[in-house]
Design a protein around this motif. Structure first.
Motif, mmCIF file in Angstrom:
data_model
loop_
_atom_site.group_PDB
_atom_site.id
_atom_site.type_symbol
_atom_site.label_atom_id
_atom_site.label_comp_id
_atom_site.label_asym_id
_atom_site.label_seq_id
_atom_site.Cartn_x
_atom_site.Cartn_y
_atom_site.Cartn_z
ATOM 1 N N ASP A 3 0.962 -1.203 0.002
ATOM 2 C CA ASP A 3 0.040 -0.044 -0.093
ATOM 3 C C ASP A 3 0.846 1.129 -0.045
ATOM 4 O OD1 ASP A 3 -2.260 -1.191 0.061
ATOM 5 O OD2 ASP A 3 -2.509 -1.629 2.192
ATOM 6 N N GLN A 4 2.137 1.058 -0.110
ATOM 7 C CA GLN A 4 3.065 2.230 -0.092
ATOM 8 C C GLN A 4 2.872 2.792 -1.631
ATOM 9 O OE1 GLN A 4 6.846 0.443 1.190
ATOM 10 N NE2 GLN A 4 6.492 0.822 3.204
ATOM 11 N N PRO A 5 3.641 4.035 -1.847
ATOM 12 C CA PRO A 5 3.635 4.929 -3.004
ATOM 13 C C PRO A 5 4.300 4.042 -4.117
ATOM 14 C CG PRO A 5 3.933 6.397 -1.434
ATOM 15 C CD PRO A 5 3.752 4.862 -0.778
ATOM 16 N N TRP A 6 3.944 3.682 -5.229
ATOM 17 C CA TRP A 6 4.794 3.246 -6.181
ATOM 18 C C TRP A 6 5.996 3.239 -6.554
ATOM 19 C CZ3 TRP A 6 7.164 4.760 -10.674
ATOM 20 C CH2 TRP A 6 7.218 5.881 -11.001
ATOM 21 N N ARG A 178 1.628 9.370 -14.484
ATOM 22 C CA ARG A 178 0.939 10.823 -14.398
ATOM 23 C C ARG A 178 -0.197 11.217 -15.112
ATOM 24 N NH1 ARG A 178 6.636 11.862 -13.839
ATOM 25 N NH2 ARG A 178 6.869 12.261 -16.121
ATOM 26 N N HIS A 182 -5.592 8.741 -10.814
ATOM 27 C CA HIS A 182 -5.265 9.047 -9.541
ATOM 28 C C HIS A 182 -3.739 8.708 -9.605
ATOM 29 C CE1 HIS A 182 -9.365 9.554 -8.311
ATOM 30 N NE2 HIS A 182 -9.539 8.577 -8.853
ATOM 31 N N GLY A 184 -0.751 10.214 -8.908
ATOM 32 C CA GLY A 184 -0.210 10.720 -7.803
ATOM 33 C C GLY A 184 -0.397 9.851 -6.602
ATOM 34 N N SER A 185 -1.272 9.220 -6.452
ATOM 35 C CA SER A 185 -1.588 8.431 -5.097
ATOM 36 C C SER A 185 -1.575 6.671 -5.690
ATOM 37 C CB SER A 185 -2.852 8.669 -4.653
ATOM 38 O OG SER A 185 -3.925 8.496 -5.401
ATOM 39 N N LEU A 186 -0.871 6.483 -6.591
ATOM 40 C CA LEU A 186 -0.875 5.108 -6.976
ATOM 41 C C LEU A 186 0.274 4.356 -6.034
ATOM 42 C CD1 LEU A 186 -1.525 3.067 -9.351
ATOM 43 C CD2 LEU A 186 0.408 3.588 -10.382
ATOM 44 N N THR A 187 -0.369 3.135 -5.747
ATOM 45 C CA THR A 187 0.358 2.391 -4.894
ATOM 46 C C THR A 187 1.189 1.303 -5.436
ATOM 47 O OG1 THR A 187 -1.500 0.565 -4.333
ATOM 48 C CG2 THR A 187 -1.415 2.816 -3.294
#
Length: 209
Positions: A3-6, A178, A182, A184-187
């Motif tokens: 669940d962390q950012p990609w 980009r 979403h 910017g919030s991609l996990t």
């Protein structure tokens, strides 16, 4: 963790150049390029690239990668000599590439010691984003996003060489993400959902592409 950012995923952009699909199962690997991605951006300082001696003369063809002549390849290390270096850089990572399964199917049977955690395909992601007629090749997509000059500056090379294409895949990944609603919030999980492809495809017969 997923669940962390990609951008926190252990991503490594990769490309190889081969002798051509006309060689079928005897296609030789002629060059490899490996570029770690740090915060989603190519870390060229820690990149690795090498030409590869195929152990035989390679017939030049119109689509042959520029500069990969028999004289150059004859002075290069054999693939088994650089496999430990590649394994150290790729094992446990998510390999990023454009149409990555093509490279993986060529690499995997020849280097069984290389065991990445997953594959991330920028072509799959481009097809998701550009559903209508849009550029699909790596060079065309990089031109579309006006990234080709940056790739050349970072890699010091030219298109259809392994390091240039690996850097290009790494930059293209960020540009495509980009574009997502979403992005910017991609996990990490989300990245694998939209761009992941199966490692198991390498177990199939080498493609006659």
């Amino acid at each position: 963790m997923h669940d962390q950012p990609w951008t926190t995923a252990p991503l490594v952009a990769f490309d190889l150049e081969g002798s051509g699909s006309q060689d079928h199962e005897h296609e030789a690997i002629l060059e490899v390029g490996v570029v770690p991605l740090v915060d989603g951006h190519p870390d060229i300082r820690n990149a690795y690239d090498s030409t590869v001696n195929p152990g035989r003369r390679i017939q030049r063809r119109p689509w042959s990668s520029p500069g990969l002549t028999n004289d150059v390849l004859g002075l290069a290390p054999r693939l088994d000599a650089i496999e430990p270096e590649l394994a150290g850089r790729l094992n446990g990572t998510s390999i990023v590439g454009h149409n990555v399964n093509v490279d993986w199917r060529l690499l995997s049977p020849r280097c069984p010691g290389i065991r990445p955690a997953s594959l991330i395909d920028t072509l799959k992601l481009a097809r998701l984003i550009h559903r209508k007629a849009q550029p699909r090749t790596l060079t065309a997509l990089l031109a579309y996003y006006e990234l080709d000059d940056e790739v050349t500056e970072l890699s010091g090379g030219q298109p259809h060489r392994a390091l240039w294409d690996a850097v290009g895949a790494g930059l293209l990944l960020g540009a495509l993400i980009r574009e997502l609603p979403h992005g910017g919030s991609l996990t990490v999980t989300g990245l694998h959902t939209v761009a992941g492809v199966s490692l198991g495809d390498a177990e199939q017969t080498l493609p006659l592409f």
